[in-house]
Motif scaffolding. Structure first.
Motif, mmCIF file in Angstrom:
data_model
loop_
_atom_site.group_PDB
_atom_site.id
_atom_site.type_symbol
_atom_site.label_atom_id
_atom_site.label_comp_id
_atom_site.label_asym_id
_atom_site.label_seq_id
_atom_site.Cartn_x
_atom_site.Cartn_y
_atom_site.Cartn_z
ATOM 1 N N SER A 446 1.252 -1.420 -0.109
ATOM 2 C CA SER A 446 0.372 0.070 -0.105
ATOM 3 C C SER A 446 0.535 1.729 -0.594
ATOM 4 O O SER A 446 0.484 2.080 -0.753
ATOM 5 C CB SER A 446 -1.203 -0.187 1.425
ATOM 6 N N VAL A 447 1.271 1.631 1.139
ATOM 7 C CA VAL A 447 2.964 2.512 0.950
ATOM 8 C C VAL A 447 3.503 2.386 -0.655
ATOM 9 O O VAL A 447 3.412 3.753 -0.800
ATOM 10 C CB VAL A 447 3.680 2.063 2.372
ATOM 11 N N ILE A 448 3.936 1.817 -0.770
ATOM 12 C CA ILE A 448 4.259 1.552 -2.340
ATOM 13 C C ILE A 448 4.056 1.799 -3.065
ATOM 14 O O ILE A 448 4.214 2.695 -4.198
ATOM 15 C CB ILE A 448 5.645 0.262 -2.714
ATOM 16 N N ALA A 449 2.586 1.328 -2.867
ATOM 17 C CA ALA A 449 2.062 1.651 -4.505
ATOM 18 C C ALA A 449 1.305 3.867 -4.191
ATOM 19 O O ALA A 449 1.267 4.263 -5.642
ATOM 20 C CB ALA A 449 0.121 1.547 -4.561
ATOM 21 N N CYS A 450 1.055 3.681 -3.009
ATOM 22 C CA CYS A 450 0.672 5.824 -2.478
ATOM 23 C C CYS A 450 1.995 6.495 -2.846
ATOM 24 O O CYS A 450 1.708 7.523 -3.667
ATOM 25 C CB CYS A 450 0.148 5.400 -1.020
ATOM 26 N N SER A 451 3.403 6.145 -2.592
ATOM 27 C CA SER A 451 4.360 6.793 -3.523
ATOM 28 C C SER A 451 4.648 7.372 -4.574
ATOM 29 O O SER A 451 4.411 8.134 -5.388
ATOM 30 C CB SER A 451 5.756 5.971 -2.510
ATOM 31 N N LEU A 452 4.432 6.179 -5.820
ATOM 32 C CA LEU A 452 4.164 6.069 -6.368
ATOM 33 C C LEU A 452 2.920 6.296 -7.841
ATOM 34 O O LEU A 452 3.571 7.332 -8.349
ATOM 35 C CB LEU A 452 4.184 4.452 -7.528
ATOM 36 N N LEU A 453 2.061 6.917 -6.555
ATOM 37 C CA LEU A 453 0.771 7.437 -7.638
ATOM 38 C C LEU A 453 0.599 8.676 -7.265
ATOM 39 O O LEU A 453 0.688 9.175 -8.325
ATOM 40 C CB LEU A 453 -0.267 6.848 -6.754
ATOM 41 N N MET A 454 1.370 9.170 -5.945
ATOM 42 C CA MET A 454 1.941 10.283 -5.388
ATOM 43 C C MET A 454 2.823 11.171 -6.471
ATOM 44 O O MET A 454 2.544 12.040 -7.256
ATOM 45 C CB MET A 454 2.305 10.937 -3.917
ATOM 46 N N ALA A 455 3.949 10.191 -6.786
ATOM 47 C CA ALA A 455 4.823 10.027 -8.042
ATOM 48 C C ALA A 455 4.903 10.233 -8.873
ATOM 49 O O ALA A 455 4.455 12.018 -9.886
ATOM 50 C CB ALA A 455 6.072 9.628 -7.997
ATOM 51 N N LEU A 456 3.125 9.407 -10.135
ATOM 52 C CA LEU A 456 2.650 10.267 -10.797
ATOM 53 C C LEU A 456 1.915 11.311 -11.273
ATOM 54 O O LEU A 456 1.964 12.061 -12.134
ATOM 55 C CB LEU A 456 2.262 8.505 -11.688
ATOM 56 N N SER A 755 -4.512 -2.921 -3.299
ATOM 57 C CA SER A 755 -4.686 -2.065 -4.086
ATOM 58 C C SER A 755 -5.822 -1.163 -4.371
ATOM 59 O O SER A 755 -6.188 0.059 -4.329
ATOM 60 C CB SER A 755 -4.796 -3.108 -5.025
ATOM 61 N N PHE A 756 -6.628 -1.948 -3.338
ATOM 62 C CA PHE A 756 -7.647 -1.499 -3.245
ATOM 63 C C PHE A 756 -7.538 -0.707 -2.100
ATOM 64 O O PHE A 756 -8.074 1.008 -1.760
ATOM 65 C CB PHE A 756 -9.399 -2.585 -2.359
ATOM 66 N N LEU A 757 -7.077 -0.646 -1.081
ATOM 67 C CA LEU A 757 -6.969 0.802 -0.319
ATOM 68 C C LEU A 757 -6.103 1.908 -0.543
ATOM 69 O O LEU A 757 -6.682 2.355 -0.103
ATOM 70 C CB LEU A 757 -6.025 -0.175 1.204
ATOM 71 N N SER A 758 -4.660 1.365 -1.325
ATOM 72 C CA SER A 758 -4.188 2.773 -1.700
ATOM 73 C C SER A 758 -4.964 3.087 -2.597
ATOM 74 O O SER A 758 -4.805 4.671 -2.702
ATOM 75 C CB SER A 758 -2.395 2.213 -2.713
ATOM 76 N N TYR A 759 -5.762 2.649 -3.391
ATOM 77 C CA TYR A 759 -6.631 3.542 -4.876
ATOM 78 C C TYR A 759 -8.238 3.927 -4.065
ATOM 79 O O TYR A 759 -7.600 5.642 -4.245
ATOM 80 C CB TYR A 759 -7.373 2.047 -5.550
ATOM 81 N N TYR A 760 -8.563 4.211 -3.486
ATOM 82 C CA TYR A 760 -9.057 4.922 -2.638
ATOM 83 C C TYR A 760 -8.270 6.020 -1.368
ATOM 84 O O TYR A 760 -9.577 6.955 -1.215
ATOM 85 C CB TYR A 760 -9.375 4.435 -1.568
ATOM 86 N N ILE A 762 -5.842 7.650 -2.152
ATOM 87 C CA ILE A 762 -4.724 8.688 -3.172
ATOM 88 C C ILE A 762 -6.064 8.554 -4.468
ATOM 89 O O ILE A 762 -5.619 10.091 -4.349
ATOM 90 C CB ILE A 762 -4.252 7.182 -4.633
ATOM 91 N N ASP A 763 -6.838 8.183 -4.332
ATOM 92 C CA ASP A 763 -8.807 8.636 -4.706
ATOM 93 C C ASP A 763 -8.947 10.415 -3.629
ATOM 94 O O ASP A 763 -9.162 11.441 -4.381
ATOM 95 C CB ASP A 763 -9.236 7.684 -4.964
ATOM 96 N N GLU A 764 -9.226 10.220 -2.874
ATOM 97 C CA GLU A 764 -8.940 11.273 -1.797
ATOM 98 C C GLU A 764 -8.048 12.153 -2.290
ATOM 99 O O GLU A 764 -7.978 13.162 -1.350
ATOM 100 C CB GLU A 764 -9.484 10.048 -0.320
ATOM 101 N N TRP A 765 -6.990 11.817 -1.964
ATOM 102 C CA TRP A 765 -6.317 12.814 -2.459
ATOM 103 C C TRP A 765 -5.618 13.545 -3.253
ATOM 104 O O TRP A 765 -5.944 14.742 -2.741
ATOM 105 C CB TRP A 765 -4.964 12.123 -1.765
ATOM 106 N N LEU A 766 -6.032 13.513 -4.302
ATOM 107 C CA LEU A 766 -6.277 13.757 -5.461
ATOM 108 C C LEU A 766 -7.770 14.234 -5.563
ATOM 109 O O LEU A 766 -7.756 15.816 -6.614
ATOM 110 C CB LEU A 766 -6.751 13.184 -6.724
ATOM 111 N N THR A 767 -8.711 13.952 -5.167
ATOM 112 C CA THR A 767 -9.254 15.569 -4.778
ATOM 113 C C THR A 767 -9.026 17.299 -4.929
ATOM 114 O O THR A 767 -10.008 18.343 -5.214
ATOM 115 C CB THR A 767 -10.903 15.421 -4.050
ATOM 116 N N GLY A 768 -8.314 16.762 -3.943
ATOM 117 C CA GLY A 768 -7.687 19.002 -3.319
ATOM 118 C C GLY A 768 -7.342 19.097 -4.609
ATOM 119 O O GLY A 768 -6.457 20.468 -4.562
#
Length: 814
Positions: A446-456, A755-760, A762-768
């Protein structure tokens, strides 16, 4: 009893050094991370609580609704506080902080010393009675009564006067000379409103200027002041709605009708201002998402370390079975054994706390971690002895949480089977360990996925077209009407240099803000109506210099007399909002500037990418300072924007510095690159991304420690099985795969859940962000692959030696 437990624990630690080292290493790193995050969270969650009266202090928020366009502002009219206090008895007092300059870049001089300061306000003389300050020199009750007085921070005073008492000394800015009457200690870092100096509101002669009721009511529609009200403790902010409605009807409704405007205000308790991000024209605020995220990260890292301890402690059951059996036969009851194992776990935690404290000091002192956190954190154990007590309680809690299950499991071993045949790992125990390892992988992936999605997302932000060109654009603030009058001459001088490709002027900072006002606009049917829009005063060649594109019409030009004070350029969002079929020629008036639309510019981001593109109008600014009041002339400000060549930038900057020294000798040359300025809008997201990446690495490392040790115990238990398989022809590679396959299955299961946890998350973070990239499913596969490779490599590294060993020795193994 405790001494006996301690001796047994130390003996076991000495006997099994690898087990001790792995547990202490994992727990130390986890505790260090938790302490650092705890210091950050403590700073965030205690914003403004240093004010003794924080429960009574509320900030007023302005809300303007102009034909459905609602804008909230943290700043209000300068007249609002006094008028509210006069009419409503429940308002005990008010304090105003008046903004002196855009971005508050103000220069102060004493002798030959001249420095720029950002955080300068004009304040009421009761500010030190309402807000808590640590006074070093001076009398807070009378400090700002004199119109020429100024109160300064300790850092401000030391910059000019060293360690001496500066009371009575004078200091000057572009507007006048002031006598220092008070020095206060620097405000705590976790204050939402920071300032280095406060001028007296009496210097502005505001009382005399606002004596007329009509003038005061008209002034209520201006915004340039942070207004704080002192209310009774326990005041319900919902009750202020009645005050707001009553005040609007009494003082503003008639004027508001001419603007088609509805006004209301509401209160923010001082302690929650830092987390309310929906208010415009505010100081930098935090985001509750980051607080929740850091709490989750701290819990995750600690959980991973505790899982390691549980797994390793239960995996060692076969080694400790005889010890437990002998003690039970000698009469030791289960509760006594549980206490022994808990003491062992707590001792690990206490040792890890001491090591963790060293790691925290090293990390905060010798690494750029404070820069990433955006704070100046320190343990300060000498100043806050209670802090160590909390840390001790925390360590005891960690030790108990990590050790309770192993204590229950090991103390339940039956004595006779343990002495006769040892303890065989049951299916229930194996499944629990698998569940714990699965939890580790869920957290890590989860933490790896969140890091990569934030970088993207941050890559998307950096690559997204802003609708203008920010590369090689330099922004220079022009201070004072005298310098602004010299702009034509200065532009002529600068244009002689071939490295300067173009110049223009702006009243506000492009890409960061614009003025927002009610406007009279011609609709598609030719009828004038009231609406709210953003607008900017710009100079000639603004669109060309900024690399913008026109969708239709033409640019503003000083060569055409019709453009001087009579023409507007609007963006596509404005055209869409008004529903214009043909925007060219439409009438538009804002704050007395009336004209017609001569061009439509393609949408560009005059605010950050957190916000969608809003309707905007550009008005041609002309140099006319004749009507500027004398007291306002020194603080008048504009921005010169220069498009420079990408080669020999240092030489160009040298030319600019020399030119400005000639035209403006009173101010040290100051500039910033536009792309750097825009990059600061996303500093908090960049820091969060980097920190998440660091914590992802920490999670991986701690998990690897546990897997390495667990693999060691697993291969030790399966030594005979490995020997038999080798005799039957199994290769080293096959044995390693056999030992790793259960781990890889857990990685696969963890990847699905993560995957489900990190998706939700990051989806919340992207609303900003009003503009953001799509969540790419390949990120989850990559995260799982990284975890699988690391896990396989860890297990293979430990298993290789056993798999390579002579099978004869393995078959003799007891």
């Amino acid at each position: 009893m405790f001494t006996s437990f301690l001796k047994i624990t130390l003996r076991n630690l000495y006997r099994d050094k690898m087990y001790a080292l792995i547990n202490i290493s994992g727990l130390s790193i986890a505790i260090a991370c938790c302490l650092i995050l705890g210091l950050w969270l403590h700073s965030e969650l205690t914003y403004d609580l240093h004010n003794v009266r924080h429960r009574e202090i509320f900030r007023v928020v302005n809300e303007f609704n102009i034909n459905g366009k609602i804008d909230n502002f943290a700043i209000t009219s300068i007249a609002l506080g006094p008028m509210l206090a006069e009419d409503y008895a429940e308002i005990k007092d008010f304090v105003r902080f008046i903004i002196t300059l855009p971005r508050r870049q103000e220069i102060f001089r004493h002798g030959d010393d001249a420095f720029y300061w950002k955080n300068i306000f004009i304040a009421d003389d009761n500010v030190f009675e309402v807000f808590t300050h640590d006074i070093i020199y001076g009398d807070p009750k009378t400090a700002l009564v004199d119109p020429t007085s100024i109160a300064v921070s300790e850092s401000f005073a030391r910059k000019y006067f060293g360690d001496s008492n500066p009371i009575g000394e004078t200091i000057s800015d572009d507007a006048g000379t002031y006598k220092i009457t008070l020095v206060f200690a620097d405000l705590p870092e976790n204050s939402h409103l920071k300032y280095d100096a406060l001028k007296s509101v009496n210097a502005e002669q505001l009382a005399a200027e606002l004596e007329s009721v009509t003038v005061r009511r008209q002034a209520l529609f201006g915004i340039d002041t942070y207004t704080y009200l002192l209310m009774p403790e326990g005041y319900d902010v919902q009750d202020f709605r009645n005050i707001s409605d009553s005040f609007f009807e009494r003082n503003m409704v008639e004027i508001a009708k001419s603007y088609s405007c509805i006004w209301r205000s509401w209160l923010q308790p001082l302690a929650v201002i830092h987390f309310q991000t929906e208010v415009g024209s505010d100081e930098p605020t935090s985001n509750k998402f980051y607080v929740y995220g850091f709490i989750a990260v701290a819990v995750f890292i600690l959980l991973v370390a505790c899982i390691n301890y549980m797994n390793l402690a239960t995996a060692r059951a076969t080694r400790r079975a005889k010890e437990v059996g002998i003690r039970k036969i000698l009469g030791v009851d289960r509760m006594w054994l549980m206490c022994q194992f808990l003491v062992e776990s707590i001792l690990f935690s206490l040792i890890s706390l001491l090591v963790g404290l060293v790691l925290v000091e090293v990390a905060l002192s010798l690494t750029p971690l404070n820069d990433l956190l955006g704070k100046s954190l320190s343990l300060y154990l000498n100043h806050e002895p209670g802090l160590f007590g909390w840390m001790l309680v925390f360590a005891l809690g960690v030790g108990f949480a990590a050790g309770i299950y192993p204590a229950l499991y090991l103390s339940a071993i039956l004595p006779l089977p343990a002495l006769v045949s040892g303890v065989r790992t049951g299916k229930g125990n194996i499944r629990l360990r698998q569940l714990l390892v699965l939890t580790q992988f869920i957290i890590t992936i989860s933490v790896i996925a969140c890091s990569l999605l934030m970088a993207l997302q941050m890559r998307y932000i950096s690559n997204k077209s802003l609708g203008f060109n920010d590369e090689n654009r330099i922004v220079v603030p022009l201070r004072g009407a005298d310098l602004i009058d010299k702009i034509p001459t200065m532009e002529k001088e600068l244009s002689k240099n071939s490295n300067i490709l173009g110049m223009t002027i702006s009243m506000t900072l492009i890409g960061q803000n614009a003025l927002s006002n009610g406007a009279t606009v011609e609709n598609n049917n030719g009828v004038l109506e009231q609406t709210g829009i953003n607008w900017m005063e710009v100079g000639d060649n603004f669109i060309e210099v900024m690399g913008m594109q026109l969708a239709s019409g033409r640019d503003l030009s000083k060569k055409l007399l019709t453009d001087i004070g009579a023409s507007w350029i609007v963006n596509e969002a404005m055209v869409k909002k008004m529903g214009w079929d043909e925007p060219l020629g439409k009438r538009l008036q804002v704050e007395g500037f009336s004209g017609r639309v001569i061009g439509v510019v393609k949408d560009f981001h005059f605010l950050s990418l957190h916000n969608p593109v809003e309707p905007l109008a550009l008005f041609r600014w002309t140099i006319d300072t004749k009507n500027i009041p004398v007291q306002q002339r020194p603080i008048m400000q504009r921005y010169l924007i220069l498009n420079i060549a990408g080669e020999d930038i240092s030489r160009t900057l040298g030319l600019l510095e020399n030119t400005f020294a000639q035209f403006d000798p009173k101010h040290p040359f100051k500039y910033e690159f536009l792309d750097d300025s825009l990059g600061q809008l996303y500093e908090s997201e960049q820091r969060l991304m980097k920190l998440t990446g660091i914590f992802a690495g920490v999670c991986i490392f701690i998990s690897c420690l546990g897997l390495f040790a667990l693999a060691a115990f697993t291969t030790e238990q399966r030594t005979k099985e490995i020997g038999i398989r080798k005799v039957l022809g199994a290769s080293t590679c096959q044995i390693i795969i056999m030992l790793s396959q259960s781990i890889l299955l857990l990685v696969l299961g963890g990847a699905v859940i993560a995957s489900f946890l990190s998706y939700y998350a990051i989806d919340e973070w992207l609303t900003g962000f009003a503009y953001h990239t799509n969540i790419n499913p390949w990120v989850f596969l990559l995260s799982a692959a990284v975890a699988a490779v690391v896990a396989f490599a860890t297990v293979a590294l430990q298993s290789f030696k056993t798999a390579q060993a002579n099978p004869v020795n393995a078959l003799r193994y007891e």
